[in-house]
Design a protein around this motif. Sequence first.
Motif, PDB file in Angstrom:
ATOM      1  N   ILE A 471       0.849  -1.187   0.000  1.00  0.00           N
ATOM      2  CA  ILE A 471       0.000   0.000   0.000  1.00  0.00           C
ATOM      3  C   ILE A 471       0.888   1.241   0.000  1.00  0.00           C
ATOM      4  O   ILE A 471       1.828   1.336   0.793  1.00  0.00           O
ATOM      5  CB  ILE A 471      -0.937   0.003   1.219  1.00  0.00           C
ATOM      6  CG1 ILE A 471      -1.924  -1.168   1.115  1.00  0.00           C
ATOM      7  CG2 ILE A 471      -1.687   1.323   1.339  1.00  0.00           C
ATOM      8  CD1 ILE A 471      -2.846  -1.298   2.301  1.00  0.00           C
ATOM      9  N   GLU A 472       0.602   2.185  -0.878  1.00  0.00           N
ATOM     10  CA  GLU A 472       1.411   3.402  -0.946  1.00  0.00           C
ATOM     11  C   GLU A 472       1.071   4.308   0.228  1.00  0.00           C
ATOM     12  O   GLU A 472      -0.044   4.822   0.331  1.00  0.00           O
ATOM     13  CB  GLU A 472       1.203   4.134  -2.264  1.00  0.00           C
ATOM     14  CG  GLU A 472       2.121   5.337  -2.414  1.00  0.00           C
ATOM     15  CD  GLU A 472       2.376   5.716  -3.851  1.00  0.00           C
ATOM     16  OE1 GLU A 472       3.198   6.630  -4.077  1.00  0.00           O
ATOM     17  OE2 GLU A 472       1.779   5.105  -4.752  1.00  0.00           O
ATOM     18  N   ILE A 473       2.042   4.499   1.096  1.00  0.00           N
ATOM     19  CA  ILE A 473       1.834   5.250   2.337  1.00  0.00           C
ATOM     20  C   ILE A 473       2.428   6.641   2.187  1.00  0.00           C
ATOM     21  O   ILE A 473       3.584   6.805   1.789  1.00  0.00           O
ATOM     22  CB  ILE A 473       2.465   4.500   3.525  1.00  0.00           C
ATOM     23  CG1 ILE A 473       1.697   3.187   3.747  1.00  0.00           C
ATOM     24  CG2 ILE A 473       2.440   5.350   4.791  1.00  0.00           C
ATOM     25  CD1 ILE A 473       2.361   2.246   4.692  1.00  0.00           C
ATOM     26  N   THR A 474       1.622   7.645   2.525  1.00  0.00           N
ATOM     27  CA  THR A 474       2.010   9.028   2.293  1.00  0.00           C
ATOM     28  C   THR A 474       2.228   9.828   3.563  1.00  0.00           C
ATOM     29  O   THR A 474       2.832  10.904   3.523  1.00  0.00           O
ATOM     30  CB  THR A 474       0.926   9.724   1.461  1.00  0.00           C
ATOM     31  OG1 THR A 474      -0.344   9.548   2.109  1.00  0.00           O
ATOM     32  CG2 THR A 474       0.848   9.134   0.055  1.00  0.00           C
ATOM     33  N   ALA A 475       1.714   9.347   4.703  1.00  0.00           N
ATOM     34  CA  ALA A 475       1.834  10.106   5.950  1.00  0.00           C
ATOM     35  C   ALA A 475       1.702   9.154   7.128  1.00  0.00           C
ATOM     36  O   ALA A 475       0.942   8.180   7.068  1.00  0.00           O
ATOM     37  CB  ALA A 475       0.749  11.188   6.027  1.00  0.00           C
ATOM     38  N   ILE A 476       2.442   9.449   8.201  1.00  0.00           N
ATOM     39  CA  ILE A 476       2.359   8.654   9.433  1.00  0.00           C
ATOM     40  C   ILE A 476       2.427   9.605  10.614  1.00  0.00           C
ATOM     41  O   ILE A 476       3.222  10.552  10.623  1.00  0.00           O
ATOM     42  CB  ILE A 476       3.510   7.636   9.565  1.00  0.00           C
ATOM     43  CG1 ILE A 476       3.684   6.809   8.290  1.00  0.00           C
ATOM     44  CG2 ILE A 476       3.274   6.705  10.752  1.00  0.00           C
ATOM     45  CD1 ILE A 476       4.916   5.923   8.308  1.00  0.00           C
ATOM     46  N   ALA A 477       1.599   9.366  11.632  1.00  0.00           N
ATOM     47  CA  ALA A 477       1.703  10.096  12.893  1.00  0.00           C
ATOM     48  C   ALA A 477       1.460   9.102  14.025  1.00  0.00           C
ATOM     49  O   ALA A 477       0.704   8.141  13.878  1.00  0.00           O
ATOM     50  CB  ALA A 477       0.686  11.237  12.956  1.00  0.00           C
ATOM     51  N   VAL A 478       2.109   9.346  15.152  1.00  0.00           N
ATOM     52  CA  VAL A 478       1.998   8.468  16.320  1.00  0.00           C
ATOM     53  C   VAL A 478       1.269   9.221  17.419  1.00  0.00           C
ATOM     54  O   VAL A 478       1.645  10.348  17.764  1.00  0.00           O
ATOM     55  CB  VAL A 478       3.391   8.025  16.809  1.00  0.00           C
ATOM     56  CG1 VAL A 478       3.277   7.159  18.051  1.00  0.00           C
ATOM     57  CG2 VAL A 478       4.130   7.279  15.696  1.00  0.00           C
ATOM     58  N   ASP A 479       0.202   8.605  17.978  1.00  0.00           N
ATOM     59  CA  ASP A 479      -0.558   9.302  19.007  1.00  0.00           C
ATOM     60  C   ASP A 479      -0.018   9.008  20.400  1.00  0.00           C
ATOM     61  O   ASP A 479       0.971   8.283  20.565  1.00  0.00           O
ATOM     62  CB  ASP A 479      -2.055   9.007  18.883  1.00  0.00           C
ATOM     63  CG  ASP A 479      -2.430   7.565  19.216  1.00  0.00           C
ATOM     64  OD1 ASP A 479      -1.644   6.856  19.888  1.00  0.00           O
ATOM     65  OD2 ASP A 479      -3.535   7.143  18.822  1.00  0.00           O
ATOM     66  N   ALA A 480      -0.655   9.572  21.402  1.00  0.00           N
ATOM     67  CA  ALA A 480      -0.157   9.466  22.777  1.00  0.00           C
ATOM     68  C   ALA A 480      -0.234   8.053  23.323  1.00  0.00           C
ATOM     69  O   ALA A 480       0.406   7.734  24.323  1.00  0.00           O
ATOM     70  CB  ALA A 480      -0.949  10.417  23.679  1.00  0.00           C
ATOM     71  N   GLY A 481      -1.004   7.189  22.669  1.00  0.00           N
ATOM     72  CA  GLY A 481      -1.072   5.788  23.054  1.00  0.00           C
ATOM     73  C   GLY A 481      -0.118   4.913  22.268  1.00  0.00           C
ATOM     74  O   GLY A 481      -0.205   3.687  22.341  1.00  0.00           O
ATOM     75  N   ASN A 482       0.784   5.525  21.505  1.00  0.00           N
ATOM     76  CA  ASN A 482       1.768   4.849  20.652  1.00  0.00           C
ATOM     77  C   ASN A 482       1.118   4.086  19.496  1.00  0.00           C
ATOM     78  O   ASN A 482       1.706   3.172  18.931  1.00  0.00           O
ATOM     79  CB  ASN A 482       2.660   3.895  21.457  1.00  0.00           C
ATOM     80  CG  ASN A 482       4.017   3.691  20.796  1.00  0.00           C
ATOM     81  OD1 ASN A 482       4.503   4.544  20.062  1.00  0.00           O
ATOM     82  ND2 ASN A 482       4.624   2.558  21.049  1.00  0.00           N
ATOM     83  N   ARG A 483      -0.096   4.472  19.146  1.00  0.00           N
ATOM     84  CA  ARG A 483      -0.753   3.895  17.979  1.00  0.00           C
ATOM     85  C   ARG A 483      -0.339   4.682  16.736  1.00  0.00           C
ATOM     86  O   ARG A 483      -0.018   5.869  16.826  1.00  0.00           O
ATOM     87  CB  ARG A 483      -2.273   3.914  18.157  1.00  0.00           C
ATOM     88  CG  ARG A 483      -2.728   3.210  19.435  1.00  0.00           C
ATOM     89  CD  ARG A 483      -4.223   3.293  19.637  1.00  0.00           C
ATOM     90  NE  ARG A 483      -4.701   4.656  19.601  1.00  0.00           N
ATOM     91  CZ  ARG A 483      -5.992   4.987  19.684  1.00  0.00           C
ATOM     92  NH1 ARG A 483      -6.914   4.051  19.799  1.00  0.00           N
ATOM     93  NH2 ARG A 483      -6.360   6.253  19.652  1.00  0.00           N
TER      94      ARG A 483
END
Length: 642
Positions: A471-483
């Motif tokens: 899958i072509e992935i364009t953005a990633i962010a990690v939340d306060a629960g490490n998800r």
Amino acid sequence: MKTEKHRLRASVVKWFLPFYLFTFLPLSAQVGTWRAYMSYYEPQQIVKAQNTLFVLASNDLYQYNLNDHSITTYDKITGLSDTYITHIAWNQEAKRLIVVYQNSNIDLIDANSDVTNISSLYSKSMTEDKTVDSITVDGPYAYLYARFGIVKVNMQRGEISDTYRPNHPEYPTSLPASHNDLDEYIDIVKTLSPDGPKYNYFNHLRYENGKILSTGGGWKDGGEFTRPFCVQILDEDSKWEIIDQAEPYNATRLVDATSLAYDPNDKTHLYVATCGSGLYEFRNGQMVANYTDGNSPILSAIEDNFNYVRIDGLMFDNSGYLWMSCSAEAYNKDILLRLNPSTGEWKTYNNEQLFYDGTLLKILRHTIKDENGNIWMANDHHDHPCLIKINPNDETMARYDTFVNQDNTAYTLNYIHALVQDIDGNLWIGSDQGLFMYDQEQKADPTKGFTQIKVPRNDGTNYADYLLSGIEITAIAVDAGNRKWIGTDGNGVYLISADNMEQLQHFTTENSNLISNNIESIAINESTGEVFFGTGMGLCSYMSDASTAVSEMTKDNAYAYPNPVTPDYNGLITVVGLAFDSDVKIVTTNGQLVAQGRSNGGMFTWDGCNRQGKRVASGIYMVMATNSEGKKGIVTKIAVIN
């Protein structure tokens, strides 16, 4: 005479009344809600409908009441079926507004703002071009002049009643003009300012100091400079600051802001990188300098082309120096630079790690800083995708271009679109080939390769699949629960659990209020849990169930909302102010366990039901939490009124 149920309800309200004002939060903060931040800046079409003006602006819609001067904005979250409107028209006989979208979806809006969707044209599979170029209204009908033919819409019945192909004998030879009161009412509309950003471009997002910071982005391989220069900042009060005025030093045009960085020693001091005219410096929103070819070591990628002085990545190190990357072509050889904002001193780098087979890396971007102060950049270019790690202290560099996973499977990447570090210190990259991770050992040694997360099929076999492979992935962010919140090109947004073993959500435009499946950026307000999705169609957000954890749980910093929980509320009850990954129990006043689970960061949600799935009775419920050290305590109370 009051019943026992009424007496219980009254006693709960009386007992909890002193806490009510301090714990209740508005519905907009409830977990699971969506919000759109659309632009209504540039008027394109105005139509008058009785005492109302409907205004198509920046391909979004709002309504202005000529009597009471109120403004109503429309978006996908508040009822529209889609995003990016191209045409509107009012039908006086049907007393409805027709709204046509770029993808040929159709909405009808009546005088009560109720929306009826007509999706048959949008959903019809056909090879011809369905783009609508014009609309006319006659009686209860609207005629949509599409490129394949004419679509007749019965606006009273809310349906398509007929279509006419070009070979029809009555098919017109020219297109009539859509009704547009733009000139007649433009002076009124120019005085209006619906809440929202100025532009619907959000290629780069970051959350910092209580604000969402964004740049519009632009430029794609083989394309042109495509987007206006803009920095758009959303503060905690939902107010926008727009920075889009600057004077290029050498370039003839100002376009395509790619990233930004605030001076850690001065929050009024901002630097903005562009795809064409170098680096801009602002103080208090006003431009003070433009560093480019001719007045700095920043050079154009092509000699004498001052519209191609391209900066792709910006990051301040822990000592307050600003690092940046410059696009490399035949002319420019200094692709990595450092600026001392205090003295104006520049330094350029030509480290061997910036070369591969004698060729300079082309586009270093997606810049982050890890827990040790190292700066990481990704070469987001098909010539040689890789990572560069910079140690600002000794100015050493390392290149990571061994794309072999733990099963010794080699990958040939074309692009690296995203780079982020999680709470455990692992490095995640998103590429055109999927999602990959570098653990602490791999981060320290460029030859170690990377890890692809394996998710067991749980079908009785020992097989597992690589997480989001292909899958072509364009953005990633990690939340306060490490998800991990993972944006894609055309496939919406995925939410992956902290242990990376479970897909918790998959949001698309079809199953949610996400405004586009093409995600360009993601940022998270960790204090509230609001997750922002930047797209080329605009900005929207989702209120997640993870927020910043506290170091010590106390009754002073933990609270629940809504509180009290009233009979008409059916959403999630949210508890915040917890320690990271707390074990949480909801119990009655006599200690009976009602529900339990673990917090995401510092947030826990409860559906108001007991372990049998039934709504709990009216009463006071205790929230008991245990932190990682095993310390227990009642951190807050929740009142439920049925």
